[in-house]
Structures are given as structure tokens and as C-alpha cells.
Design a protein around this motif. Structure first.
Motif, PDB file in Angstrom:
ATOM      1  N   ILE A  62       1.558  -2.220 -10.066  1.00  0.00           N
ATOM      2  CA  ILE A  62       0.267  -1.613  -9.769  1.00  0.00           C
ATOM      3  C   ILE A  62       0.340  -0.093  -9.717  1.00  0.00           C
ATOM      4  CG2 ILE A  62      -1.641  -1.560  -8.113  1.00  0.00           C
ATOM      5  CD1 ILE A  62      -0.731  -4.323  -7.146  1.00  0.00           C
ATOM      6  N   LEU A  99      -8.565   1.256  -1.916  1.00  0.00           N
ATOM      7  CA  LEU A  99      -7.775   0.071  -1.581  1.00  0.00           C
ATOM      8  C   LEU A  99      -7.558  -0.078  -0.071  1.00  0.00           C
ATOM      9  CD1 LEU A  99      -5.003   0.151  -4.357  1.00  0.00           C
ATOM     10  CD2 LEU A  99      -6.909  -1.455  -4.158  1.00  0.00           C
ATOM     11  N   CYS A 100      -7.689   1.010   0.654  1.00  0.00           N
ATOM     12  CA  CYS A 100      -7.505   0.947   2.105  1.00  0.00           C
ATOM     13  C   CYS A 100      -8.596   0.122   2.792  1.00  0.00           C
ATOM     14  CB  CYS A 100      -7.502   2.366   2.703  1.00  0.00           C
ATOM     15  SG  CYS A 100      -6.069   3.350   2.240  1.00  0.00           S
ATOM     16  N   PHE A 146      -7.805  -3.676   2.829  1.00  0.00           N
ATOM     17  CA  PHE A 146      -6.592  -3.890   3.617  1.00  0.00           C
ATOM     18  C   PHE A 146      -6.863  -3.808   5.111  1.00  0.00           C
ATOM     19  CE2 PHE A 146      -3.131  -1.840   5.996  1.00  0.00           C
ATOM     20  CZ  PHE A 146      -2.238  -2.894   6.004  1.00  0.00           C
ATOM     21  N   LEU A 174       0.830  -1.199   0.000  1.00  0.00           N
ATOM     22  CA  LEU A 174       0.000   0.000   0.000  1.00  0.00           C
ATOM     23  C   LEU A 174       0.868   1.253   0.000  1.00  0.00           C
ATOM     24  CD1 LEU A 174      -3.014   0.823   0.108  1.00  0.00           C
ATOM     25  CD2 LEU A 174      -2.771   0.990   2.589  1.00  0.00           C
ATOM     26  N   THR A 232      -8.680   5.927  -6.061  1.00  0.00           N
ATOM     27  CA  THR A 232      -8.457   4.477  -6.119  1.00  0.00           C
ATOM     28  C   THR A 232      -7.627   4.008  -4.928  1.00  0.00           C
ATOM     29  OG1 THR A 232      -8.544   4.524  -8.538  1.00  0.00           O
ATOM     30  CG2 THR A 232      -7.518   2.596  -7.517  1.00  0.00           C
ATOM     31  N   LEU A 233      -6.615   4.784  -4.574  1.00  0.00           N
ATOM     32  CA  LEU A 233      -5.764   4.436  -3.436  1.00  0.00           C
ATOM     33  C   LEU A 233      -6.574   4.434  -2.140  1.00  0.00           C
ATOM     34  CD1 LEU A 233      -2.754   3.799  -3.001  1.00  0.00           C
ATOM     35  CD2 LEU A 233      -2.454   6.197  -2.365  1.00  0.00           C
TER      36      LEU A 233
END
Length: 479
Positions: free
Chosen positions: A165, A189-190, A193, A38, A185-186
């Protein structure tokens, strides 16, 4: 707080890759790796989209501040990792760190101007620093010592995953003129995770001694202050201000060394800043390798786009070939015996010196950007990454082994802190050199001069690293 393995392993427990990815270790390995991924995705994605973001919201003079402030904030986060784990436990600490990181991503995604973008990068930095530093600390908590070298190599190899990625996310959205979606997008993704971390990591760190580890606030302030001072000085168009900033930074670093050697609450383990100790050369070589890699990673996407006609996506993938080489070197050399480790330690700065000198002369000359012209650049990136990757996990493992038992927590946190500090200095110093050489002018001639002088002057770093590596290698062979 003591990060000892929650389950005592037999003396001759398996130490191969299969042991790291079997049973309960598999889920733990995936979780720790995901935290590093990440962070690394964010780093490579941001490097890829920053040229587009700066063209949209302005602030070219503060281009390197995005990296410097991000890493300065990461230093704060990494320095707080031991405290966070001791107070909240791994599960909650990971949740807090991920929330901070996601908040920063949202700020970057909505930034109308550079100040808001920089604020978001600071938030991302704090969260990233916590995540990466806690990953190294939790290795000592959940794995037996025999698995530490492979676990370190595993975390190093995750940078290779991020190379597939991060630039893809950044380059895709930058190419579409929608760089903000990369940060959205980031942030998304959290969510998976943090659910993984909450479900896998232990609630507490086990038995705790009375009291909690202190935080070396004075040393942290000196570190962050030196990075910010250098960033401010580097953005000035006046050479006298640049030189004054360098002198102030040297003074702040001298204060940091004195304070950490004599203060009751330390940032680094005992002996880390005392030349002649077993730890000092290890930290020095870590700094040399990190400075070499980071200055290339920070500026390569910009130079490739402006001088070699590469698209944001292509420039991003070319510039992260070092990380792919790093990951490959880490995996191939994970179980190396001492003689091979000694050779890798010397080869790493030597390859770094050869690579950065080549880039100084080659990248500073514009090309048509065709693949035949870019192939030598690819090979240089891979060579630098392979050298550093083969040596890096062994450097980190040896720091943990050499540090005094009472300083093992500090040693775990310092692995990230030292790397981040040198990265921040790399960005700030390189930004100063680039602006003096003409980058801030925005014309091709200025960019050519900046490309040459940034890489040529930073070649002094791996050159000194060769001397340090030879000292370490002699000690490694004697083991």
C-alpha cells in the motif's frame, strides 16, 4: 499499571493462528494490526515521495532529517505509551495518537518549504510512536501469554501489507507530480482506523495500582538530543563538525546508560544496559538488526532512482522487498522450537552482512535499470528481510519473558523505543557518511561514492551482530 489479560485463559488454551483470529480476538487482532499498518504505510509512502518532495520544495541537505526527526519524535511517543494507556485507557489513547498523527499528515500535505515538512514529520512521529508501542503493550493486555509469539509475528507481518500500500500511494502520486495527495490520503485513512479502535478496544486497562508510571524525561531528552545532534552534525559540510558531533553523541549515550542504570525512573527494564545480563544481548541484537535494515530502506529509493533509472513507484516497491521478506520470515518461523529459533538468531545478522556488502558494490555502479540488472538487488533485499523476520518476533517475545515482572510495562514500551532509536541513529549516521562522500553535491559521481561508503561502513553493524547472536543462541539452546 499492569498489562495483564482482561480474561484469564486456561493453562492449556489454544495457541495457534486460529485462536488469534477467532471470537473477540479477531477484532482485537485487526485493530492492533491496523495501527502498525498505518505507521508502516506512512514510513514507506514517505520514503517513496521524499525525492519528489525535495525536488519541489528544496532542502536536499536535510533529506535524512525527514527520517531522523520522524523517528526522534516517535521515540518520545513510544516512551509515553505506558503513561497514555494508564491515564486514558486504550480506547481514548488510540484516539489521541491518531489525531496527532493525522495533524502531522496535513502539515506535510500543505508544506510550502522544508521547515513545515519537518514539523509535520515530527507530529507524525509522535503519533506513530504511540500507536506502535501501544500495540505491543495491548498484546499483553488482551491476549494470553501462549498467543504472544504469534501476536508479535502478526504485527511484524503487517509490514508486508504496508509494502503493498505505502509505495503504491507514494509512487502513484509522485509519478503524477502530485506528491502532496499522498499525505492527504494518509490523513483520510486515519478516519476509519480511529472509528475501529474506539469500537473494539477496552475503555480501561483493568485494575490499576496506586499511582501511574513515571516518565523518564531525562533519558528521553538524551536520546532525542543525540539524534538531533547527529543530524545537525551530519548536515554540515565540514568534516571537523561531523567528527565533533559523533563525539558528543557518544558522550550523550554514555550519560544515558549511566542515568538509566542508576535513576529511580528508568526508560528500559533492569539489566537492559548491563552487559552480562540476560536482557543486554537481546537489546544489542535488536539494535544491530534494526540498523542494518533501516539504513538500506532509507537510502535505497534514492540510489535506485538516481543511479539505476527506476521510477519512484518501482524504486519504492524494490526497496520494500525487505519488509515483504520480513513478514514472510515472521509467519513461517512463528511457532519454531528453540533449536530452530537459535539458528534463526545467528542467520539474521549473517544474511544482513552478506546483503549489505553486496549492495555496497553492486548499487554503487550505475546500470540501465532493466530487470536482469535489478534481479540481484531484489534477491539481496529479500534475503536480508527473511533473516530478520525469522528472528525478530522471538527476540521481542524473549524480552517480555526475561524482564522482571515489575518491569514488564517498561519492556513492552522499550520494544518500540529501542528500534526507533537505532533507526534514528541509522538515518543520521548514514546521512553524515553520505554527505561526506558527496551526496550533497548532487552529481552522479558523488551519489556513487555515497552509495558505496554508506553500505560498506554499515556492514560493521551486522558483523558485530553475528557475535552477539551466537551468545543468545547458546542460551536459547540451553533452555
Amino acid at each position: 499499571m499492569s498489562f495483564q489479560s482482561a480474561k484469564t485463559s486456561p493453562l492449556h488454551a489454544p495457541t495457534g493462528w486460529a485462536a488469534l483470529f477467532s471470537g473477540g480476538n479477531a477484532a482485537r487482532s485487526i485493530t492492533l494490526s491496523a495501527g502498525v499498518v498505518l505507521h508502516a504505510i506512512n514510513l514507506y509512502m514517505a520514503m517513496t515521495v521524499l525525492p519528489s518532495a525535495v525536488r519541489d520544495i528544496g532542502g536536499m541537505r536535510y533529506y535524512t532529517w525527514n527520517t531522523s526527526l520522524f523517528v526522534a519524535a516517535s521515540i518520545v511517543g513510544s516512551s509515553l505509551s505506558a503513561r497514555a494507556l494508564g491515564r486514558f485507557g486504550p480506547r481514548t489513547a488510540y484516539g489521541i495518537a491518531t489525531a496527532i498523527f493525522a495533524t502531522g499528515a496535513v502539515l506535510c500535505a500543505t508544506a510550502p518549504a522544508m521547515p513545515v515538512m519537518l514539523a509535520g514529520r515530527v507530529m507524525q512521529g509522535i503519533g506513530s510512536g504511540l500507536l506502535v508501542s501501544m500495540a505491543y503493550a495491548v498484546i499483553r493486555l488482551v491476549f494470553p501469554p501462549g498467543l504472544w509469539p504469534r501476536a508479535m509475528s502478526m504485527l511484524s507481518s503487517m509490514w508486508g501489507v504496508a509494502t503493498l500500500i505505502g509505495p503504491a500511494i507514494g509512487g502513484l502520486f509522485a509519478g503524477l507530480g502530485a506528491w502532496r495527495m499522498a499525505f492527504w490520503t494518509l490523513a483520510a485513512l486515519c478516519i476509519p482506523f480511529v472509528l475501529l479502535a474506539i469500537g473494539v478496544l477496552p475503555r480501561t486497562t483493568g485494575t490499576q495500582p496506586p499511582g501511574r508510571p513515571g516518565v523518564a524525561w531525562a533519558q528521553i531528552a538524551l536520546m532525542v538530543g543525540s539524534v538531533l545532534c547527529l543530524s545537525v552534525a551530519g548536515s554540515s559540510p565540514h568534516v571537523w563538525a561531523n567528527l565533533a558531533g559523533c563525539l558528543v553523541v557518544l558522550g550523550l549515550f554514555a550519560c544515558l546508560v549511566h542515568l538509566d542504570r542508576h535513576h529511580r525512573t528508568r526508560l528500559l527494564p533492569a539489566g537492559a544496559l548491563t552487559w552480562g545480563s540476560a536482557l543486554a544481548p537481546l537489546y544489542a541484537l535488536m539494535g544491530c538488526l534494526a540498523l542494518t535494515v533501516e539504513v538500506i530502506e532509507i537510502f535505497a529509493p534514492l540510489f535506485l532512482q538516481d543511479l539505476h533509472h527506476q521510477s519512484p513507484l518501482t524504486a519504492g516497491y524494490l526497496s520494500v522487498l525487505m519488509a515483504a521478506g520480513w513478514s514472510t520470515g515472521a509467519i513461517l518461523n512463528a511457532g519454531a522450537p528453540p533449536p530452530r529459533v537459535a539458528r534463526a538468531l545467528v542467520a539474521a545478522p549473517a544474511l544482513g552482512l552478506a546483503g549489505i556488502l553486496f549492495l555496497a558494490f553492486y548499487l554503487s555502479t550505475p546500470t540501465n535499470g532493466a530487470w536482469p540488472a535489478m534481479l540481484p538487488v531484489c534477491l539481496a533485499f529479500l534475503a536480508v528481510g527473511l533473516g530478520v523476520g525469522a528472528a525478530w518476533p522471538h527476540l521481542l517475545t524473549r524480552v517480555l519473558m526475561v524482564a522482571q515482572p515489575a518491569d514488564r510495562d517498561l519492556a513492552s514500551a522499550s520494544l518500540t523505543t529501542v528500534q526507533l532509536y537505532t533507526t534514528a541513529l541509522a538515518g543520521a549516521w548514514a546521512g553524515m557518511i553520505a554527505n561526506i562522500a558527496g551526496l550533497a553535491d548532487g552529481n552522479v559521481a558523488g551519489i556513487e561514492q555515497a552509495t558505496f561508503w554508506v553500505f560498506a561502513l554499515f556492514a560493521l553493524i551486522p558483523a558485530s551482530g553475528i557475535v552477539v547472536a551466537q551468545c543468545i543462541a547458546r542460551a536459547t539452546r540451553a533452555r
